[in-house]
Write an enzyme that holds these catalytic residues in place. Sequence first.
Site, PDB file in Angstrom:
ATOM      1  N   SER A 126     -43.325  46.379  38.505  1.00 13.64           N
ATOM      2  CA  SER A 126     -42.306  46.635  37.864  1.00 13.64           C
ATOM      3  C   SER A 126     -40.993  47.537  38.704  1.00 13.64           C
ATOM      4  O   SER A 126     -41.778  48.754  39.142  1.00 13.64           O
ATOM      5  CB  SER A 126     -42.214  47.238  36.327  1.00 13.64           C
ATOM      6  OG  SER A 126     -40.911  47.855  35.834  1.00 13.64           O
ATOM      7  N   GLU A 178     -39.327  49.554  37.329  1.00 16.20           N
ATOM      8  CA  GLU A 178     -39.524  51.028  36.437  1.00 16.20           C
ATOM      9  C   GLU A 178     -40.343  51.930  37.393  1.00 16.20           C
ATOM     10  O   GLU A 178     -40.401  53.117  37.231  1.00 16.20           O
ATOM     11  CB  GLU A 178     -40.139  50.586  35.059  1.00 16.20           C
ATOM     12  CG  GLU A 178     -40.092  51.812  34.262  1.00 16.20           C
ATOM     13  CD  GLU A 178     -39.112  52.162  33.680  1.00 16.20           C
ATOM     14  OE1 GLU A 178     -37.764  51.579  33.775  1.00 16.20           O
ATOM     15  OE2 GLU A 178     -38.812  53.562  33.054  1.00 16.20           O
ATOM     16  N   TYR A 195     -44.808  54.009  30.692  1.00 11.07           N
ATOM     17  CA  TYR A 195     -44.955  52.839  31.372  1.00 11.07           C
ATOM     18  C   TYR A 195     -44.829  52.701  32.673  1.00 11.07           C
ATOM     19  O   TYR A 195     -45.483  51.993  33.267  1.00 11.07           O
ATOM     20  CB  TYR A 195     -43.993  51.936  30.313  1.00 11.07           C
ATOM     21  CG  TYR A 195     -43.783  50.562  31.117  1.00 11.07           C
ATOM     22  CD1 TYR A 195     -44.435  49.316  30.759  1.00 11.07           C
ATOM     23  CD2 TYR A 195     -42.671  50.374  32.041  1.00 11.07           C
ATOM     24  CE1 TYR A 195     -44.260  48.447  31.407  1.00 11.07           C
ATOM     25  CE2 TYR A 195     -42.550  49.145  32.565  1.00 11.07           C
ATOM     26  CZ  TYR A 195     -43.417  48.044  32.203  1.00 11.07           C
ATOM     27  OH  TYR A 195     -43.085  46.887  32.866  1.00 11.07           O
ATOM     28  N   HIS A 231     -35.048  41.303  34.171  1.00 11.38           N
ATOM     29  CA  HIS A 231     -34.844  39.942  34.170  1.00 11.38           C
ATOM     30  C   HIS A 231     -34.840  39.361  32.632  1.00 11.38           C
ATOM     31  O   HIS A 231     -35.822  40.021  31.853  1.00 11.38           O
ATOM     32  CB  HIS A 231     -35.721  39.155  35.065  1.00 11.38           C
ATOM     33  CG  HIS A 231     -37.129  39.414  34.872  1.00 11.38           C
ATOM     34  ND1 HIS A 231     -37.865  40.248  35.654  1.00 11.38           N
ATOM     35  CD2 HIS A 231     -38.175  38.666  34.315  1.00 11.38           C
ATOM     36  CE1 HIS A 231     -39.131  40.276  35.428  1.00 11.38           C
ATOM     37  NE2 HIS A 231     -39.329  39.132  34.522  1.00 11.38           N
TER      38      HIS A 231
HETATM   39  P1  NAP Z   1     -42.974  40.844  27.191  1.00  7.09           P
HETATM   40  O1  NAP Z   1     -42.010  39.794  26.601  1.00  7.09           O
HETATM   41  O2  NAP Z   1     -42.885  42.000  26.408  1.00  7.09           O
HETATM   42  O3  NAP Z   1     -44.305  40.028  26.983  1.00  7.09           O
HETATM   43  C1  NAP Z   1     -45.685  40.754  27.048  1.00  7.09           C
HETATM   44  C2  NAP Z   1     -46.850  39.840  26.952  1.00  7.09           C
HETATM   45  O4  NAP Z   1     -48.079  40.740  27.072  1.00  7.09           O
HETATM   46  C3  NAP Z   1     -47.039  39.408  25.579  1.00  7.09           C
HETATM   47  O5  NAP Z   1     -47.644  37.847  25.693  1.00  7.09           O
HETATM   48  C4  NAP Z   1     -47.944  40.329  24.741  1.00  7.09           C
HETATM   49  O6  NAP Z   1     -48.415  39.783  23.535  1.00  7.09           O
HETATM   50  C5  NAP Z   1     -48.819  40.688  25.831  1.00  7.09           C
HETATM   51  N1  NAP Z   1     -49.591  41.645  25.780  1.00  7.09           N
HETATM   52  C6  NAP Z   1     -49.486  42.803  25.100  1.00  7.09           C
HETATM   53  N2  NAP Z   1     -50.251  43.724  25.003  1.00  7.09           N
HETATM   54  C7  NAP Z   1     -51.511  42.997  25.581  1.00  7.09           C
HETATM   55  C8  NAP Z   1     -52.638  43.194  25.566  1.00  7.09           C
HETATM   56  N3  NAP Z   1     -53.410  44.529  25.244  1.00  7.09           N
HETATM   57  N4  NAP Z   1     -53.858  42.229  25.984  1.00  7.09           N
HETATM   58  C9  NAP Z   1     -53.058  40.876  26.394  1.00  7.09           C
HETATM   59  N5  NAP Z   1     -51.968  40.610  26.436  1.00  7.09           N
HETATM   60  C10 NAP Z   1     -51.024  41.921  25.986  1.00  7.09           C
HETATM   61  O7  NAP Z   1     -42.807  41.065  28.793  1.00  7.09           O
HETATM   62  P2  NAP Z   1     -41.996  40.084  29.591  1.00  7.09           P
HETATM   63  O8  NAP Z   1     -40.682  40.486  29.789  1.00  7.09           O
HETATM   64  O9  NAP Z   1     -42.452  38.794  29.809  1.00  7.09           O
HETATM   65  O10 NAP Z   1     -42.790  40.788  31.100  1.00  7.09           O
HETATM   66  C11 NAP Z   1     -43.720  40.320  31.590  1.00  7.09           C
HETATM   67  C12 NAP Z   1     -44.575  41.131  32.391  1.00  7.09           C
HETATM   68  O11 NAP Z   1     -44.001  41.537  33.526  1.00  7.09           O
HETATM   69  C13 NAP Z   1     -45.045  42.624  31.708  1.00  7.09           C
HETATM   70  O12 NAP Z   1     -45.856  43.076  32.172  1.00  7.09           O
HETATM   71  C14 NAP Z   1     -43.925  43.387  32.135  1.00  7.09           C
HETATM   72  O13 NAP Z   1     -44.345  44.851  31.972  1.00  7.09           O
HETATM   73  C15 NAP Z   1     -43.453  42.917  33.333  1.00  7.09           C
HETATM   74  N6  NAP Z   1     -42.064  43.224  33.919  1.00  7.09           N
HETATM   75  C16 NAP Z   1     -41.043  43.018  33.176  1.00  7.09           C
HETATM   76  C17 NAP Z   1     -39.715  42.767  33.581  1.00  7.09           C
HETATM   77  C18 NAP Z   1     -38.631  42.267  32.702  1.00  7.09           C
HETATM   78  O14 NAP Z   1     -37.474  42.509  33.060  1.00  7.09           O
HETATM   79  N7  NAP Z   1     -38.881  41.310  31.845  1.00  7.09           N
HETATM   80  C19 NAP Z   1     -39.540  43.479  34.755  1.00  7.09           C
HETATM   81  C20 NAP Z   1     -40.607  44.065  35.425  1.00  7.09           C
HETATM   82  C21 NAP Z   1     -42.091  43.827  35.269  1.00  7.09           C
HETATM   83  P3  NAP Z   1     -47.655  39.307  22.111  1.00  7.09           P
HETATM   84  O15 NAP Z   1     -46.840  38.427  22.318  1.00  7.09           O
HETATM   85  O16 NAP Z   1     -49.101  39.297  21.295  1.00  7.09           O
HETATM   86  O17 NAP Z   1     -47.134  41.033  21.932  1.00  7.09           O
HETATM   87  O1  G4F Z   2     -33.461  46.877  28.099  1.00  7.06           O
HETATM   88  P1  G4F Z   2     -34.437  48.280  28.035  1.00  7.06           P
HETATM   89  O2  G4F Z   2     -35.235  48.737  27.257  1.00  7.06           O
HETATM   90  O3  G4F Z   2     -35.093  48.017  29.527  1.00  7.06           O
HETATM   91  P2  G4F Z   2     -35.914  48.890  30.780  1.00  7.06           P
HETATM   92  O4  G4F Z   2     -36.163  50.214  30.290  1.00  7.06           O
HETATM   93  O5  G4F Z   2     -35.025  48.977  31.907  1.00  7.06           O
HETATM   94  O6  G4F Z   2     -37.451  48.191  31.023  1.00  7.06           O
HETATM   95  C1  G4F Z   2     -37.188  46.749  31.064  1.00  7.06           C
HETATM   96  O7  G4F Z   2     -37.216  46.540  32.539  1.00  7.06           O
HETATM   97  C2  G4F Z   2     -38.314  47.009  33.244  1.00  7.06           C
HETATM   98  C3  G4F Z   2     -38.006  46.492  34.902  1.00  7.06           C
HETATM   99  O8  G4F Z   2     -37.254  47.892  35.413  1.00  7.06           O
HETATM  100  C4  G4F Z   2     -39.340  46.352  32.826  1.00  7.06           C
HETATM  101  F1  G4F Z   2     -40.652  46.776  33.657  1.00  7.06           F
HETATM  102  C5  G4F Z   2     -39.691  46.956  31.580  1.00  7.06           C
HETATM  103  O9  G4F Z   2     -40.966  46.067  31.073  1.00  7.06           O
HETATM  104  C6  G4F Z   2     -38.685  46.293  30.616  1.00  7.06           C
HETATM  105  O10 G4F Z   2     -38.457  44.798  30.754  1.00  7.06           O
HETATM  106  O11 G4F Z   2     -33.308  49.465  28.703  1.00  7.06           O
HETATM  107  C7  G4F Z   2     -32.371  49.406  29.629  1.00  7.06           C
HETATM  108  C8  G4F Z   2     -31.595  50.475  29.375  1.00  7.06           C
HETATM  109  C9  G4F Z   2     -32.167  51.906  29.621  1.00  7.06           C
HETATM  110  O12 G4F Z   2     -31.542  52.806  30.428  1.00  7.06           O
HETATM  111  C10 G4F Z   2     -31.983  52.269  28.016  1.00  7.06           C
HETATM  112  O13 G4F Z   2     -32.050  53.631  27.869  1.00  7.06           O
HETATM  113  O14 G4F Z   2     -30.575  50.463  28.293  1.00  7.06           O
HETATM  114  C11 G4F Z   2     -30.583  51.616  27.802  1.00  7.06           C
HETATM  115  N1  G4F Z   2     -30.529  51.405  26.247  1.00  7.06           N
HETATM  116  C12 G4F Z   2     -29.177  52.032  25.724  1.00  7.06           C
HETATM  117  N2  G4F Z   2     -29.360  51.756  24.470  1.00  7.06           N
HETATM  118  C13 G4F Z   2     -31.217  50.875  25.577  1.00  7.06           C
HETATM  119  C14 G4F Z   2     -30.521  50.948  24.300  1.00  7.06           C
HETATM  120  N3  G4F Z   2     -32.365  50.356  25.484  1.00  7.06           N
HETATM  121  C15 G4F Z   2     -32.899  49.681  24.472  1.00  7.06           C
HETATM  122  N4  G4F Z   2     -34.009  49.068  24.626  1.00  7.06           N
HETATM  123  N5  G4F Z   2     -32.209  49.835  23.020  1.00  7.06           N
HETATM  124  C16 G4F Z   2     -31.049  50.337  22.951  1.00  7.06           C
HETATM  125  O15 G4F Z   2     -30.629  50.388  22.064  1.00  7.06           O
END
Ligand code: NAP
Ligand code: G4F
Length: 347
Positions: free
Chosen positions: A131, A133, A154, A184
């Site tokens: 990530s 992050e 995280y 994304h």
């Molecule tokens: P998500 O929608 O939160 O999905 C997370 C998945 O992990 C869900 O299927 C969840 O199951 C499963 N999970 C949680 N705890 C688990 C455990 N202990 N054992 C097995 N499975 C578990 O996340 P996403 O946005 O699809 O992201 C996919 C991956 O990419 C994650 O690793 C995230 O950290 C990483 N990532 C995401 C982004 C982004 O912007 N989306 C960016 C960078 C990296 P449940 O459905 O049961 O909760």
């Molecule tokens: O949508 P967010 O919670 O995403 P964040 O923290 O960027 O993390 C996501 O992207 C990461 C990749 O860089 C992934 F690895 C991670 O798993 C996840 O998918 O927050 C985005 C921004 C932050 O700066 C937060 O402080 O939005 C700001 N924010 C402002 N108000 C909020 C809110 N975030 C959330 N969730 N809820 C609010 O009410």
Amino acid sequence: MVKRALVTGVTGQDGSYLAELLLAKGYEVHGVVRRASTFNTSRVDHLYVDPHEEDARFFLHYGDLTDGTRLATLLSKLHPDEVYNLGAQSHVRVSFDEPEHTGDATGMGTIRLLEAIRQVGLDCRYYQASSSEMFGATPPPQDESTPFYPRSPYGAAKVYAYWVTRNYREAYGMHATNGILFNHESPRRGETFVTRKVTRAVARIQAGLDDHVYLGNLDAVRDWGYAPEYVEGMWRMLQQDEPDDYVLATGVPCSVRDWVSTAFDHVGLDWEKYVRFDERYLRPTEVDALIGDAGKAERAVGWKTEVTPDQLVRIMVDADVKALEHEGRPWIDAVSLPSWPSAHLAS
Ligand code: NAP
Ligand code: G4F
């Protein structure tokens, strides 16, 4: 030969798009699902085919990244060609509330899976969902050579997972690749991430169901891309002869405030009338700006984004408006849904 993939996190946003992509490419797809007291497969219900049917290629199995024995059992039973580790406690704010669990599932879960692959003696390709992050406080632009400076439990867990993936590559010659993905999003994004929280609020406010939405820091800058394009990048990475690490990003900065304003504008509303501040959504340490440089992925694996943040906002607002008409299932066309009997979770 039909290729077989194992996907952890298949019920999440990315897991569901990746399963669709792999099925479209002819793979047999096995997803790991956590046992829950309620159904948690809504993002993949539309992929369901009765496993008794001869043409069934999508199967779900109970499992958890906190349970290494189960991971080893699944791997030795299924012998996948490709393993995609997308499972994680993925919410940054929640990781401050549940740091130990986040370290266990997101960090230790990765080494459990890698070690299970090694112990089973599996010759497979491995994708780690790393990530942006991890870059945390290091200023943008960020690429594969940017130092990590995580700002949350995280982010720290993902740094650990990144390094053990590299270590298993170097120590044991595993085909293990890190995709360092910037944010994304999509209509399938979890409702508590800021993009979806906002687009969902816009739809509900426009429909007269809500009057306002509470948010935290509007100054943070993110690089928001479209999730289906990113899962294509994951697959491309694993098709390379050699394992490596790649950033996927749009390179386009967008503040939370800009996202909010574009989303409300799209339905003709003035955001300042509806957005309220609640400090509960602030993080003890914030990541101010993430803007990625995906040049390496473009050159090496031929990956590039097309959907701009403005288009993405519109896709998500439109989907949430439509979702209100279809009881919260924006990504599925309004056709009759197959039922998903829990008995079909192979166990
Ligand atoms: P998500 O929608 O939160 O999905 C997370 C998945 O992990 C869900 O299927 C969840 O199951 C499963 N999970 C949680 N705890 C688990 C455990 N202990 N054992 C097995 N499975 C578990 O996340 P996403 O946005 O699809 O992201 C996919 C991956 O990419 C994650 O690793 C995230 O950290 C990483 N990532 C995401 C982004 C982004 O912007 N989306 C960016 C960078 C990296 P449940 O459905 O049961 O909760
Ligand atoms: O949508 P967010 O919670 O995403 P964040 O923290 O960027 O993390 C996501 O992207 C990461 C990749 O860089 C992934 F690895 C991670 O798993 C996840 O998918 O927050 C985005 C921004 C932050 O700066 C937060 O402080 O939005 C700001 N924010 C402002 N108000 C909020 C809110 N975030 C959330 N969730 N809820 C609010 O009410």
